[in-house]
Design an enzyme around this catalytic site. Structure first.
Site, PDB file in Angstrom:
ATOM      1  N   GLU A   1     -46.760  31.490 -28.407  1.00  0.00           N
ATOM      2  CA  GLU A   1     -47.865  32.154 -27.710  1.00  0.00           C
ATOM      3  C   GLU A   1     -49.203  31.481 -28.016  1.00  0.00           C
ATOM      4  O   GLU A   1     -50.202  32.143 -28.305  1.00  0.00           O
ATOM      5  CB  GLU A   1     -47.896  33.648 -28.063  1.00  0.00           C
ATOM      6  CG  GLU A   1     -46.598  34.358 -27.667  1.00  0.00           C
ATOM      7  CD  GLU A   1     -46.602  35.857 -27.865  1.00  0.00           C
ATOM      8  OE1 GLU A   1     -47.311  36.337 -28.763  1.00  0.00           O
ATOM      9  OE2 GLU A   1     -45.874  36.546 -27.121  1.00  0.00           O
TER      10      GLU A   1
ATOM     11  N   ASP B   1     -38.730  41.241 -27.237  1.00  0.00           N
ATOM     12  CA  ASP B   1     -39.958  41.608 -27.931  1.00  0.00           C
ATOM     13  C   ASP B   1     -40.034  43.115 -28.188  1.00  0.00           C
ATOM     14  O   ASP B   1     -40.861  43.792 -27.576  1.00  0.00           O
ATOM     15  CB  ASP B   1     -41.159  41.156 -27.078  1.00  0.00           C
ATOM     16  CG  ASP B   1     -42.442  41.111 -27.878  1.00  0.00           C
ATOM     17  OD1 ASP B   1     -42.373  41.238 -29.112  1.00  0.00           O
ATOM     18  OD2 ASP B   1     -43.519  40.940 -27.271  1.00  0.00           O
TER      19      ASP B   1
ATOM     20  N   GLU C   1     -45.838  49.363 -30.341  1.00  0.00           N
ATOM     21  CA  GLU C   1     -46.415  48.655 -29.194  1.00  0.00           C
ATOM     22  C   GLU C   1     -45.742  49.040 -27.874  1.00  0.00           C
ATOM     23  O   GLU C   1     -46.415  49.346 -26.897  1.00  0.00           O
ATOM     24  CB  GLU C   1     -46.291  47.143 -29.426  1.00  0.00           C
ATOM     25  CG  GLU C   1     -46.751  46.315 -28.238  1.00  0.00           C
ATOM     26  CD  GLU C   1     -46.667  44.811 -28.487  1.00  0.00           C
ATOM     27  OE1 GLU C   1     -46.249  44.399 -29.588  1.00  0.00           O
ATOM     28  OE2 GLU C   1     -47.031  44.052 -27.571  1.00  0.00           O
TER      29      GLU C   1
HETATM   30  C1  GCV Z   1     -49.041  39.196 -32.921  1.00  0.00           C
HETATM   31  C2  GCV Z   1     -45.858  40.255 -28.880  1.00  0.00           C
HETATM   32  C3  GCV Z   1     -47.117  41.044 -29.044  1.00  0.00           C
HETATM   33  C4  GCV Z   1     -48.212  40.202 -29.675  1.00  0.00           C
HETATM   34  C5  GCV Z   1     -47.684  39.638 -31.006  1.00  0.00           C
HETATM   35  C6  GCV Z   1     -46.411  38.851 -30.731  1.00  0.00           C
HETATM   36  C7  GCV Z   1     -45.781  38.330 -32.007  1.00  0.00           C
HETATM   37  O1  GCV Z   1     -46.019  39.260 -27.929  1.00  0.00           O
HETATM   38  O2  GCV Z   1     -47.521  41.547 -27.805  1.00  0.00           O
HETATM   39  O3  GCV Z   1     -49.321  41.007 -29.886  1.00  0.00           O
HETATM   40  O4  GCV Z   1     -48.636  38.827 -31.628  1.00  0.00           O
HETATM   41  O5  GCV Z   1     -45.471  39.690 -30.100  1.00  0.00           O
HETATM   42  O6  GCV Z   1     -44.847  38.960 -32.474  1.00  0.00           O
HETATM   43  O7  GCV Z   1     -46.211  37.309 -32.505  1.00  0.00           O
END
Ligand code: GCV
Length: 659
Positions: free
Chosen positions: A276, A355, A383
Site C-alpha cells: 500500500e 483484509d 475496522e
Molecule cells: C495500517 C488495511 C487498512 C489500512 C492498514 C492496512 C494494513 O488496508 O485499511 O488502514 O494500514 O490494512 O494492514 O497495513
C-alpha cells in the site's frame, strides 16, 4: 519493594481490573518469595489489595513463619509458566520466573474465591506462543486523513499527543497492567504506515519510545517499533536502502545499537514493506527475505526480532483485469521464500487472505511455510466489523481461525510459532475501547493468544466475572445474550456468504455495495443480473483454491462442497443456486439481512433491561451505541437487499418490503 499500582486518571474505566475483583486475594494472608522488578510489581498488587480488603502480605519470610493462605513463589530463573496448587489450606503459585509469577497472580485474581477452594487439583499453565503482541496503528502526529490512530475508534492515542510522547504515562502503566492480566507481553507503539514524523522515532526521537517502554516494562510488556524500510535514506541520508549494500547494513547496525542503548529489552521492529505504498526491497530488485534479513541481522546481537508483514499485494489493480487476484498475493510472494528468513525474522500474516473481513477463509500462507516462523495477525480494532459502534465480539471468529488445520492435522494456533498479534482497539477513551463491550475483544485476544484452543465462551465468562465482580447472574446472562452471537449477527446484515467489503470507501463504515467494485484495490464481488461471487477455483477461476493443501483445496474447489459461509468468496454462482442450507443464494441474502436486524433489535432490548445492574455511564454509552447499530443494521439490510433485488429481479419469497 512493592511497586505502587498505577492509578489511571479520574473517570477512566477499570475494565477487567476493578478493585472488587481483588477482594478474595486482598482479604487473605499472602507470602511472596522471589526478587526482581516483576516480583516488586506482584508485591505492589497484593499490597494494594490487602490495604483495601484487610489482608496481609509478607515478602520472603524465613522458615517457621505463620501459615499463609496464598504463597506466590519464583522457583527458577526465567519463563512465563506457573503452577497453581492447593494443599493443607494454602494455595501456592510456583513460577518458573518472575513473569510467570505475574501471570500466576492474575490467574488467582481470575479464579477469585475458587482459588482457595479445598480440593482444587493442581494446574500448570504455560503460554502456547512466546510472543503475544498488540500492534498500535498510532500516529505521533495527527494524520490529515487517518487522524491520530489509523482505524482507531477509541479516541486518541494512549502513547502520543500533540505530536510527541505523552508527558504523563500513568495511563500507559495502567494499560500495561490490563494487558498483563490477559497475557499480552508485547506492544508495537506506532503505525505500520510510517510517515515522515514517525520515522524519527527510530533515531533522534528514540527517547520518547524509551519513556513508553519504561511505563510498560513493570507489567512484563516489551516495546516494539514500526520502522520504514527506507530509513537509511530518509534518516541516514544514504542514496539507497538496498538491503544487500554494506553501507545500508552498517546503518541499520548503528541505529539498532543506539536503540538498545536506550531500551535494553527492546523487542524489535515491525515492517510493512512494498505494501500500500510503503517502500520495500522490490525497488532494489531484492526479495522480502533479503529485506527482512538485513534488519534481523542488526537486531540479532541483542536478541531482537523483526516482524515482517506479509500484506503485500497490488493495490493499483485494473478492475477489468480478472487474472490478478489479491487473495493469491501473499502466498504467491512468500512461499518461494520459505526457509530463506533469518531465525529472528517473523513473517506476520493476516489471518485471512484479504483484509480482516467479517468472514474470510484462513490464509493459505499459514501452513505453507514450514521452515519460516509465522505470526498470525488478527484485528481487534473493528475496522470492518462495526468500528466499535456495533457490538461484534470476535472471540468465536478468532477461535475458528486458531483451530483451523491447514494441513488437516496441525491447528493454526500451533503453526503460529512466531506469535499471535492483534491490531489494538484501545485508545484514550474513558472506556478504553469506545464501545464498552469492545473491551471483551481485547481481553479475549490476550487469553486466546495464551491458549489458542481455549473455549471463547469460557473466556467471556472470565471477562464478565472480572469486569462485574459483584454482578447478579442476570447480568452475566444478559451479557452473554448480547455478545455470544454478535459476530454472526454482524455477518448476517453485512456482506453475504464471505464475499466481503461492500463498505463505504476510505473510512470503511456503513454499506456501499459497489463502493469498491470499480476501484484499484482488488476487492470485487462481480454481481450482475445473473449471479454474484468470485470464481477462485483452479478449474475456471483465479486458481486461489489450489493454494490450499488437502482436504481444503478439493473442498473449496467446487460449489457443491464449499461451505455455505464462504461460497461467494470462492465461486461465482447464479442467484438461484441452492445452498447446503436448502435456501437459494438470493433468498439467503434476503433472509439473513432481515434476521440480522431482528437480532440487533432483540440485543438492544436485552441491553435496555440491564440498566441498573452496572455503572450507569457504562450502560448509557452502550445504549447510545445500540441506537446507531440498529440504524446502521437497517441501512445495511435495505441497501444490500435492494441492490440484489434490483440486480436479480427475484422477489422475496416471504413478500417482505424491499425498496
Ligand atoms: C495500517 C488495511 C487498512 C489500512 C492498514 C492496512 C494494513 O488496508 O485499511 O488502514 O494500514 O490494512 O494492514 O497495513
Amino acid at each position: 519493594m512493592p511497586l505502587p499500582v498505577p492509578v489511571p486518571p479520574e473517570g477512566v474505566d477499570p475494565a477487567w481490573l476493578p478493585p472488587a475483583a481483588f477482594r478474595p486475594l486482598g482479604s487473605r494472608r499472602t507470602l511472596i518469595r522471589g526478587s526482581g522488578p516483576l516480583v516488586d510489581t506482584v508485591h505492589g498488587e497484593v499490597a494494594e489489595a490487602c490495604a483495601r480488603f484487610g489482608g496481609r502480605v509478607v515478602r520472603d519470610a524465613g522458615p517457621g513463619a505463620a501459615p499463609y493462605d496464598l504463597v506466590l513463589a519464583v522457583t527458577g530463573s526465567g519463563g512465563e509458566e506457573f503452577t497453581c496448587a492447593r494443599r493443607d489450606g494454602t494455595t501456592t503459585v510456583t513460577a518458573a520466573g518472575p513473569a510467570g509469577l505475574l501471570y500466576g497472580l492474575f490467574h488467582v485474581v481470575r479464579l477469585g474465591e475458587d482459588a482457595f477452594r479445598a480440593g482444587r487439583a493442581p494446574e500448570t499453565h504455560r503460554p502456547a506462543v512466546a510472543s503475544r503482541m498488540l500492534d498500535h496503528w498510532d500516529n505521533v502526529a495527527v494524520h490529515p486523513v487517518m487522524g491520530q490512530v489509523e482505524r482507531g475508534y477509541a479516541g486518541g492515542s494512549l502513547f502520543w499527543a500533540d505530536g510527541r510522547a505523552r508527558g504523563d504515562l500513568e495511563r500507559v502503566r495502567a494499560y500495561g497492567r490490563l494487558l498483563a492480566a490477559c497475557g499480552i507481553n508485547a506492544v508495537a507503539v506506532n503505525n505500520v504506515n510510517v510517515h515522515a514524523v514517525e520515522a524519527h522515532l527510530l533515531t533522534d526521537r528514540i527517547g520518547e519510545v524509551a519513556a513508553i517502554a519504561d511505563a510498560l516494562r513493570p507489567y512484563g510488556v516489551r516495546t516494539h517499533l514500526s520502522v520504514t524500510f527506507a530509513a537509511p535514506v530518509v534518516l541516514g541520508g544514504l542514496p539507497t536502502a538496498d538491503p544487500l549494500e554494506e553501507a545500508v547494513r552498517a546503518w541499520w547496525a548503528r541505529a539498532t545499537r543506539r536503540v538498545y542503548e536506550a531500551i535494553p529489552d527492546f523487542g524489535g521492529y515491525v515492517v510493512k514493506a512494498d505494501s500500500e505504498g510503503q517502500p520495500g526491497p522490490f525497488a532494489y530488485g531484492r526479495s522480502h527475505a533479503d529485506g527482512a534479513n538485513a534488519l534481523a541481522a542488526a537486531l540479532e546481537p541483542y536478541g531482537g526480532t523483526v516482524h515482517w508483514r506479509a500484506f503485500v499485494y497490488d493495490h493499483r489493480q485494473d478492475w477489468r483485469d480478472r487474472t490478478t487476484d489479491r487473495a493469491r498475493a501473499a502466498h504467491d510472494h512468500f512461499t518461494p521464500l520459505d526457509g530463506a528468513f533469518a531465525p529472528n525474522a517473523v513473517l506476520q500474516v493476516k489471518h485471512g487472505p484479504m483484509d480482516f473481513q467479517v468472514r474470510e477463509p484462513v490464509s493459505p500462507l499459514i501452513g505453507a511455510m514450514p521452515r519460516t516462523r509465522l505470526a498470525v495477525e488478527v484485528q481487534a480494532t473493528q475496522e470492518y466489523t462495526g468500528q466499535q459502534r456495533h457490538v461484534c465480539w470476535l472471540g468465536p471468529m478468532w477461535s475458528e481461525v486458531l483451530r483451523f488445520r491447514p494441513d488437516g492435522r496441525t491447528p493454526v494456533g500451533e503453526l503460529a510459532r512466531g506469535g499471535l498479534v492483534a491490531v489494538s482497539n484501545a485508545g484514550d477513551d474513558p472506556f478504553w475501547t469506545g464501545h464498552p463491550l469492545a473491551q471483551a475483544n481485547l481481553y479475549t485476544f490476550g487469553r486466546l493468544a495464551w491458549q489458542p484452543d481455549a473455549e471463547p465462551r469460557a473466556l467471556l465468562d472470565e471477562w464478565i466475572a472480572l469486569t462485574h465482580p459483584d454482578a447478579p447472574g442476570r447480568l452475566a446472562a444478559g451479557l452473554h445474550a448480547v455478545l455470544d452471537g454478535s459476530w454472526r449477527t454482524y455477518e448476517k446484515y453485512t456482506a453475504p456468504l464471505g464475499v466481503g467489503f461492500m463498505v463505504q470507501p476510505g473510512h470503511h463504515y456503513g454499506p456501499s455495495v459497489d463502493g469498491y467494485e470499480y476501484s484499484p484495490w482488488g476487492t470485487y464481488h462481480f454481481a450482475d443480473r445473473d449471479g454474484v461471487g468470485v470464481d477462485r477455483s483452479r478449474a475456471t477461476g483465479t486458481g486461489y483454491a489450489g493454494q490450499y493443501a488437502e482436504p481444503w483445496a478439493r473442498l473449496y474447489e467446487s460449489p457443491d462442497t464449499c461451505p455455505d459461509e464462504l461460497l461467494l468468496f470462492f465461486h461465482h454462482v447464479p442467484y438461484g443456486h441452492v445452498l447446503h442450507s436448502g435456501r437459494t443464494v438470493i433468498q439467503h441474502i434476503y433472509d439473513t439481512h432481515f434476521e440480522g436486524v431482528a437480532e440487533v433489535e432483540r440485543a438492544r432490548a436485552v441491553w435496555a433491561s440491564l440498566a441498573g445492574l452496572m455503572d450507569p455511564a457504562r450502560h448509557a454509552r452502550a445504549a447510545q451505541r445500540y441506537e446507531e447499530q440498529l440504524r446502521g443494521a437497517r441501512e445495511w439490510r435495505d441497501q444490500v437487499n435492494s441492490y440484489f433485488f434490483r440486480k436479480s429481479g427475484v422477489p422475496d419469497r416471504r413478500g417482505r418490503r424491499i425498496y
